[in-house]
Design an enzyme around this catalytic site. Structure first.
Site, mmCIF file in Angstrom:
data_model
loop_
_atom_site.group_PDB
_atom_site.id
_atom_site.type_symbol
_atom_site.label_atom_id
_atom_site.label_comp_id
_atom_site.label_asym_id
_atom_site.label_seq_id
_atom_site.Cartn_x
_atom_site.Cartn_y
_atom_site.Cartn_z
ATOM 1 N N CYS A 1 15.605 8.181 -57.136
ATOM 2 C CA CYS A 1 15.551 6.715 -56.594
ATOM 3 C C CYS A 1 14.503 5.847 -57.313
ATOM 4 O O CYS A 1 13.508 6.634 -57.854
ATOM 5 C CB CYS A 1 15.338 6.296 -55.026
ATOM 6 S SG CYS A 1 16.511 7.259 -53.896
ATOM 7 N N ARG B 1 15.385 -1.711 -54.862
ATOM 8 C CA ARG B 1 15.349 -0.303 -55.196
ATOM 9 C C ARG B 1 16.687 0.066 -54.936
ATOM 10 O O ARG B 1 17.572 -0.581 -54.520
ATOM 11 C CB ARG B 1 14.612 0.618 -53.894
ATOM 12 C CG ARG B 1 14.983 0.266 -52.523
ATOM 13 C CD ARG B 1 16.111 1.238 -51.998
ATOM 14 N NE ARG B 1 15.807 2.909 -52.397
ATOM 15 C CZ ARG B 1 15.320 3.624 -51.662
ATOM 16 N NH1 ARG B 1 14.959 3.090 -50.341
ATOM 17 N NH2 ARG B 1 15.043 4.830 -51.844
ATOM 18 N N ASN C 1 13.288 9.190 -53.526
ATOM 19 C CA ASN C 1 13.567 10.624 -53.300
ATOM 20 C C ASN C 1 13.097 11.551 -54.364
ATOM 21 O O ASN C 1 13.992 11.276 -55.426
ATOM 22 C CB ASN C 1 14.877 10.629 -52.918
ATOM 23 C CG ASN C 1 15.367 12.180 -52.751
ATOM 24 O OD1 ASN C 1 14.625 13.126 -52.166
ATOM 25 N ND2 ASN C 1 16.623 12.547 -52.605
#
Length: 160
Positions: A2, A16, A79
């Site tokens: 991510c 994001r 992540n």
């Protein structure tokens, strides 16, 4: 993996991506100021800033992927499966479970500087809400931001 990004002109933008092949029931979630947020190792947050973001609500608890509070402080969980290391509770620290980090910081802090100060006295723990991989987080508020991740040496969050 991510990614989070910020962009500032006359306005401040925070975004994001969520690189998963499937959804996890994420939805836009609003947490009002007086909504009780139970904490594993700290007193429950019963008075906090309101926030809105993307979350998966499990057992009534908002597991935020990203959010912004009413003061403009925003944060995203990222992540990176093997790069973030969290550990057990540390004596004398504000011990915060990794899944509590976003609502805890956004609920208590109006600026990134306040969040950095709070994090300096904190320990992000390896408690999992459900079995999941830990990840770092990105923090921003219209100025210098930070990427937070646990350190393998057990020290405080790196990247501040």
């Amino acid at each position: 993996m991510c990614t989070a990004a910020t962009y500032k002109t006359k306005c401040f933008y925070f975004g994001r991506n969520l690189d998963y092949e499937r959804g996890f029931g994420e939805q836009v979630v609003i947490t009002p100021r007086l909504f009780p947020l139970p904490m594993r190792h700290l007193p429950d947050l019963t008075r906090h800033y309101a926030m809105i973001g993307m979350a998966s609500v499990q057992d009534g608890y908002p597991l935020y992927y990203d959010a912004v509070n009413e003061k403009g402080l925003c944060m995203a969980g990222l992540n990176f499966v093997r790069s973030a290391v969290y550990g057990p509770c540390a004596p004398g620290k504000a011990n915060v479970a990794q899944f509590e980090l976003i609502p805890w910081l956004l609920g208590r802090c109006a600026t990134a500087a306040e969040a950095r100060d709070l994090l300096a006295e904190s320990r992000i723990t390896d408690d999992a809400f459900l079995p999941a991989a830990p990840g770092p987080a990105a923090l921003a508020a219209g100025g210098p931001g930070a990427v937070l991740r646990g350190r393998a040496d057990g020290g405080g969050p790196a990247g501040l």
